[in-house]
Design a protein around this motif. Structure first.
Motif, short mmCIF file in Angstrom:
data_model
loop_
_atom_site.label_atom_id
_atom_site.label_comp_id
_atom_site.label_asym_id
_atom_site.label_seq_id
_atom_site.Cartn_x
_atom_site.Cartn_y
_atom_site.Cartn_z
N SER A 51 0.75 -1.22 0.13
CA SER A 51 0.00 -0.06 -0.18
C SER A 51 0.52 1.26 0.02
O SER A 51 0.51 2.05 -0.72
N VAL A 52 1.90 1.17 0.73
CA VAL A 52 2.67 2.48 0.75
C VAL A 52 3.40 2.78 -0.43
O VAL A 52 3.44 3.61 -1.18
N PHE A 53 3.91 1.62 -1.14
CA PHE A 53 4.70 1.81 -2.42
C PHE A 53 3.69 2.14 -3.62
O PHE A 53 4.06 2.65 -4.68
N GLU A 54 2.59 1.72 -3.47
CA GLU A 54 1.39 2.11 -4.50
C GLU A 54 1.43 3.60 -4.61
O GLU A 54 0.66 4.07 -5.72
N HIS A 55 1.82 4.46 -3.53
CA HIS A 55 1.62 5.89 -3.46
C HIS A 55 2.89 6.71 -3.63
O HIS A 55 2.86 7.85 -3.56
N VAL A 56 3.89 5.96 -4.09
CA VAL A 56 4.95 6.48 -4.27
C VAL A 56 5.35 6.97 -5.87
O VAL A 56 5.09 6.05 -6.81
N LYS A 57 5.56 8.23 -6.21
CA LYS A 57 5.69 8.63 -7.47
C LYS A 57 6.83 7.91 -8.19
O LYS A 57 7.81 7.74 -7.52
N GLY A 58 6.84 7.52 -9.27
CA GLY A 58 7.78 6.65 -10.10
C GLY A 58 7.54 5.33 -10.08
O GLY A 58 8.36 4.55 -10.89
N VAL A 59 6.89 4.69 -8.99
CA VAL A 59 6.45 3.47 -8.98
C VAL A 59 5.50 2.97 -10.07
O VAL A 59 4.44 3.64 -10.03
N ARG A 60 5.70 2.07 -10.79
CA ARG A 60 4.78 1.57 -11.78
C ARG A 60 4.01 0.45 -11.58
O ARG A 60 2.93 0.36 -11.97
N LYS A 61 4.64 -0.58 -11.04
CA LYS A 61 3.84 -1.75 -10.48
C LYS A 61 4.16 -2.03 -9.21
O LYS A 61 5.34 -2.09 -8.85
N VAL A 62 3.59 -2.86 -8.28
CA VAL A 62 3.66 -3.62 -7.21
C VAL A 62 2.97 -4.72 -7.20
O VAL A 62 1.62 -4.88 -7.41
#
Length: 222
Positions: A51-62
């Motif tokens: 959930s945290v990394f879904e909200h980080v700019k520059g992240v494309r897929k998790v």
């Protein structure tokens, strides 16, 4: 399946004050050409880390999944025994021109997990909930190792960092009901109590790196 999934993670408030880790002194250089890179982290229940990394700019897929064990035991029931060698993990595909590996580590240590806890996160106890960085290459290993040393030397946390830095052998995607769980089940008691505060902390500590809710979960592992 959803009921089984709800038992995957305990319920504990994450709304205590987060630790704002400083930027890493050593980080990856800007890429010479465009492309995607991958990071794999473990920090307790994978719902919250995802959930945290879904909200980080520059992240494309998790994706939520398992790392550290064999393919034959990469399923929730076996991993939950704590005897497979796996850790609940997330695989992050990101654009290194928009977010660096060091920034991902900074976010991980600041809001995604408590790196001082050994083989647990909150009420979830066992090696499957350990904190780990699964590095894909020597550069990731060098950056992660140097950053942990930097944080320990600065006494950023109340205790030494217990996060493992280990080579990534393979990542196995978790069952479908685990994927994108926080976005799909925002009213789940676990999400409300444990994961929503982590996302709020991300927005508070890293406002320029935060993006509003959107799904970045892929359907295939590349």
């Amino acid at each position: 399946m959803l009921a089984a999934g709800l038992a995957a993670c305990g319920v504990v408030s994450a709304d205590s004050a987060p630790v704002a880790a400083p930027p890493p002194a050593l980080d990856a250089a800007p890429p010479a050409q465009r492309g995607e890179q991958t990071a794999v982290f473990a920090g307790g229940c994978f719902w919250g880390v995802e959930s945290v990394f879904e909200h980080v700019k520059g992240v494309r897929k998790v994706w939520s999944g398992y790392a550290g064990g064999d393919a034959a035991t990469a399923d929730y029931e076996q991993v939950s025994s704590g005897r497979t060698g796996h850790a609940e993990s997330v695989k992050i595909v990101y654009d290194p021109a928009k977010v660096s590996y060091g920034k991902l580590l900074q976010v991980f240590f600041s809001v995604a997990a408590d790196p001082t806890q050994l083989n647990r996160q909150g009420p979830d106890v066992g090696p499957q909930y350990r904190s780990a960085i699964f590095y894909a290459n020597d550069e990731q290993k060098r950056i992660a190792t140097a950053y942990i040393a930097q944080l320990d030397q600065a006494h950023v946390f109340r205790a030494p960092i217990a996060t493992q830095v280990v080579p990534l052998q393979a990542f196995y995607m978790a069952e479908a009901y685990h994927q994108d769980f926080a976005r799909l089940h925002p009213d789940s008691p676990y999400i409300v109590i444990n994961d929503a505060p982590k996302v709020r902390h991300l927005k508070e500590l890293f406002p320029s790196d935060y993006r509003p809710e959107e799904s970045v979960v892929g359907v295939q592992i590349h």
